[in-house]
Design a protein around this motif. Structure first.
Motif, PDB file in Angstrom:
ATOM      1  N   ALA A  77       0.830  -1.206   0.000  1.00 52.07           N
ATOM      2  CA  ALA A  77       0.000   0.000   0.000  1.00 52.07           C
ATOM      3  C   ALA A  77       0.865   1.258   0.000  1.00 52.07           C
ATOM      4  CB  ALA A  77      -0.922  -0.012   1.215  1.00 52.07           C
ATOM      5  N   GLN A  78       1.917   1.245   0.781  1.00 51.03           N
ATOM      6  CA  GLN A  78       2.760   2.423   0.929  1.00 51.03           C
ATOM      7  C   GLN A  78       3.371   2.866  -0.395  1.00 51.03           C
ATOM      8  OE1 GLN A  78       6.308   2.092   3.443  1.00 51.03           O
ATOM      9  NE2 GLN A  78       5.499   3.844   4.586  1.00 51.03           N
ATOM     10  N   GLN A  79       3.806   1.918  -1.223  1.00 49.08           N
ATOM     11  CA  GLN A  79       4.432   2.314  -2.488  1.00 49.08           C
ATOM     12  C   GLN A  79       3.455   3.052  -3.402  1.00 49.08           C
ATOM     13  OE1 GLN A  79       5.573  -0.932  -5.153  1.00 49.08           O
ATOM     14  NE2 GLN A  79       3.981  -2.235  -4.265  1.00 49.08           N
ATOM     15  N   PHE A  80       2.190   2.631  -3.414  1.00 48.63           N
ATOM     16  CA  PHE A  80       1.206   3.285  -4.279  1.00 48.63           C
ATOM     17  C   PHE A  80       0.735   4.614  -3.689  1.00 48.63           C
ATOM     18  CE2 PHE A  80       0.959  -1.143  -5.673  1.00 48.63           C
ATOM     19  CZ  PHE A  80       1.202  -0.945  -7.025  1.00 48.63           C
ATOM     20  N   ILE A  81       0.646   4.675  -2.378  1.00 51.82           N
ATOM     21  CA  ILE A  81       0.254   5.927  -1.737  1.00 51.82           C
ATOM     22  C   ILE A  81       1.326   6.990  -1.968  1.00 51.82           C
ATOM     23  CG2 ILE A  81      -0.170   7.053   0.486  1.00 51.82           C
ATOM     24  CD1 ILE A  81      -1.448   4.342   1.375  1.00 51.82           C
ATOM     25  N   ILE A  82       2.584   6.639  -1.772  1.00 49.96           N
ATOM     26  CA  ILE A  82       3.680   7.593  -1.976  1.00 49.96           C
ATOM     27  C   ILE A  82       3.726   8.050  -3.431  1.00 49.96           C
ATOM     28  CG2 ILE A  82       6.205   7.818  -2.032  1.00 49.96           C
ATOM     29  CD1 ILE A  82       6.213   6.018   0.509  1.00 49.96           C
ATOM     30  N   ARG A  83       3.659   7.102  -4.349  1.00 49.77           N
ATOM     31  CA  ARG A  83       3.696   7.435  -5.780  1.00 49.77           C
ATOM     32  C   ARG A  83       2.544   8.360  -6.154  1.00 49.77           C
ATOM     33  NH1 ARG A  83       1.356   4.041 -10.030  1.00 49.77           N
ATOM     34  NH2 ARG A  83       2.016   4.886 -12.008  1.00 49.77           N
ATOM     35  N   GLY A  84       1.334   8.035  -5.690  1.00 48.84           N
ATOM     36  CA  GLY A  84       0.156   8.836  -6.017  1.00 48.84           C
ATOM     37  C   GLY A  84       0.202  10.228  -5.430  1.00 48.84           C
ATOM     38  N   LEU A  85       0.615  10.319  -4.173  1.00 46.53           N
ATOM     39  CA  LEU A  85       0.666  11.639  -3.536  1.00 46.53           C
ATOM     40  C   LEU A  85       1.752  12.527  -4.137  1.00 46.53           C
ATOM     41  CD1 LEU A  85      -0.090  10.776   0.183  1.00 46.53           C
ATOM     42  CD2 LEU A  85      -1.637  11.731  -1.544  1.00 46.53           C
ATOM     43  N   LYS A  86       2.868  11.926  -4.555  1.00 41.10           N
ATOM     44  CA  LYS A  86       3.907  12.712  -5.234  1.00 41.10           C
ATOM     45  C   LYS A  86       3.383  13.266  -6.560  1.00 41.10           C
ATOM     46  CE  LYS A  86       8.136  10.776  -3.287  1.00 41.10           C
ATOM     47  NZ  LYS A  86       9.352  10.005  -3.568  1.00 41.10           N
ATOM     48  N   ALA A  87       2.681  12.436  -7.314  1.00 36.78           N
ATOM     49  CA  ALA A  87       2.108  12.893  -8.582  1.00 36.78           C
ATOM     50  C   ALA A  87       1.062  13.980  -8.346  1.00 36.78           C
ATOM     51  CB  ALA A  87       1.490  11.711  -9.333  1.00 36.78           C
ATOM     52  N   TYR A  88       0.207  13.769  -7.366  1.00 29.81           N
ATOM     53  CA  TYR A  88      -0.824  14.745  -7.038  1.00 29.81           C
ATOM     54  C   TYR A  88      -0.186  16.091  -6.674  1.00 29.81           C
ATOM     55  CZ  TYR A  88      -5.206  16.554  -5.150  1.00 29.81           C
ATOM     56  OH  TYR A  88      -6.332  17.303  -4.929  1.00 29.81           O
ATOM     57  N   GLU A  89       0.810  16.032  -5.801  1.00 32.67           N
ATOM     58  CA  GLU A  89       1.491  17.254  -5.370  1.00 32.67           C
ATOM     59  C   GLU A  89       2.141  17.972  -6.547  1.00 32.67           C
ATOM     60  OE1 GLU A  89       4.446  18.648  -1.805  1.00 32.67           O
ATOM     61  OE2 GLU A  89       4.800  16.684  -2.696  1.00 32.67           O
ATOM     62  N   SER A  90       2.715  17.218  -7.459  1.00 26.46           N
ATOM     63  CA  SER A  90       3.367  17.811  -8.624  1.00 26.46           C
ATOM     64  C   SER A  90       2.369  18.604  -9.474  1.00 26.46           C
ATOM     65  CB  SER A  90       4.033  16.719  -9.457  1.00 26.46           C
ATOM     66  OG  SER A  90       4.559  17.263 -10.643  1.00 26.46           O
ATOM     67  N   VAL A  91       1.217  18.011  -9.734  1.00 22.34           N
ATOM     68  CA  VAL A  91       0.200  18.691 -10.552  1.00 22.34           C
ATOM     69  C   VAL A  91      -0.445  19.829  -9.757  1.00 22.34           C
ATOM     70  CG1 VAL A  91      -1.996  18.403 -11.783  1.00 22.34           C
ATOM     71  CG2 VAL A  91      -0.224  16.639 -11.957  1.00 22.34           C
ATOM     72  N   ALA A  92      -0.813  19.554  -8.509  1.00 19.30           N
ATOM     73  CA  ALA A  92      -1.512  20.557  -7.698  1.00 19.30           C
ATOM     74  C   ALA A  92      -0.651  21.781  -7.430  1.00 19.30           C
ATOM     75  CB  ALA A  92      -1.979  19.935  -6.381  1.00 19.30           C
ATOM     76  N   SER A  93       0.659  21.594  -7.336  1.00 20.09           N
ATOM     77  CA  SER A  93       1.536  22.725  -7.005  1.00 20.09           C
ATOM     78  C   SER A  93       1.450  23.843  -8.047  1.00 20.09           C
ATOM     79  CB  SER A  93       2.981  22.258  -6.846  1.00 20.09           C
ATOM     80  OG  SER A  93       3.513  21.839  -8.091  1.00 20.09           O
ATOM     81  N   GLU A  94       1.099  23.495  -9.263  1.00 15.09           N
ATOM     82  CA  GLU A  94       0.977  24.494 -10.325  1.00 15.09           C
ATOM     83  C   GLU A  94      -0.375  25.216 -10.310  1.00 15.09           C
ATOM     84  OE1 GLU A  94       1.926  22.802 -14.151  1.00 15.09           O
ATOM     85  OE2 GLU A  94       3.423  21.481 -13.248  1.00 15.09           O
ATOM     86  N   HIS A  95      -1.341  24.673  -9.542  1.00 14.40           N
ATOM     87  CA  HIS A  95      -2.707  25.197  -9.615  1.00 14.40           C
ATOM     88  C   HIS A  95      -3.315  25.513  -8.259  1.00 14.40           C
ATOM     89  CE1 HIS A  95      -2.825  24.021 -13.846  1.00 14.40           C
ATOM     90  NE2 HIS A  95      -2.237  22.911 -13.463  1.00 14.40           N
ATOM     91  N   SER A  96      -2.566  25.292  -7.189  1.00 10.63           N
ATOM     92  CA  SER A  96      -3.168  25.411  -5.862  1.00 10.63           C
ATOM     93  C   SER A  96      -3.334  26.866  -5.445  1.00 10.63           C
ATOM     94  CB  SER A  96      -2.327  24.666  -4.829  1.00 10.63           C
ATOM     95  OG  SER A  96      -1.047  25.260  -4.712  1.00 10.63           O
TER      96      SER A  96
END
Length: 183
Positions: free
Chosen positions: A152-171
């Motif tokens: 679970a941890q590997q997918f949570i970390i991967r997903g949250l990193k991707a989310y943060e990358s996209v959100a950082s440009e629009h937050s």
């Protein structure tokens, strides 16, 4: 418990409708919480019906056979008393899009701009399709107990990193902009 009636203007014709919303949900389900938040943000009254995934209630009876053939939560049942119509929808993002299209005059959960809407949908799908399913209760139960946390941890970390990358440009105040959205 029975859903409370909601009198609202809905649909493209703006006609008065009597709608009752019932959300079939599990308290630990992030997908259920996503829909609960959308209903609350739009100011809609709704009732809940608990479906205990730990007790496998989603696999038994009318819920799994008729309400949600995928045997997952959430499921939203909408009773339109004026038309005598019952709508049953499953999967959190289509439910949220339905609410947005049904009641666009209530606080929006999708931006008006087409590009902004696409980015909000992208952020939503990073979690909905790319992160949550790989660490869901059903998947984790299929793994040996000693492997579940690392899996679970590997997918949570991967997903949250991707989310943060996209959100950082629009937050702004929120993940996207300055008002709550589907993201």
């Amino acid at each position: 418990s029975a859903a409370r009636a909601l009198s609202t203007r809905a649909g493209s014709g703006g006609s008065e409708k009597q709608l009752r919303f019932t959300l079939y949900q599990f308290w630990m389900s992030s997908c259920s919480w996503r829909v609960r938040l959308a209903l609350a943000h739009k100011g809609l009254e709704f009732s809940t019906s608990a479906v205990d995934l730990l007790k496998k209630e989603h696999l038994a009876g009318n819920y799994g056979m008729f309400l949600n053939p995928m045997q997952e939560v959430p499921t939203l049942q909408v009773v339109d008393e004026a038309e005598g119509r019952v709508v049953v929808l499953a999967q959190s993002l289509p439910i949220m899009e339905y609410l947005e299209e049904l009641l666009p005059s209530l606080p929006r959960i999708l931006p008006e701009d087409v590009v902004d809407r696409a980015v909000v949908r992208q952020l939503s799908e990073i979690i909905n399709a790319g992160t949550q399913p790989q660490q869901s209760l059903g998947v984790l139960r299929a793994l040996p107990a000693e492997d579940r946390d690392a899996w679970a941890q590997q997918f949570i970390i991967r997903g949250l990193k991707a989310y943060e990358s996209v959100a950082s440009e629009h937050s702004g105040d929120f993940s996207f902009g300055h008002a709550p959205t589907m993201a």
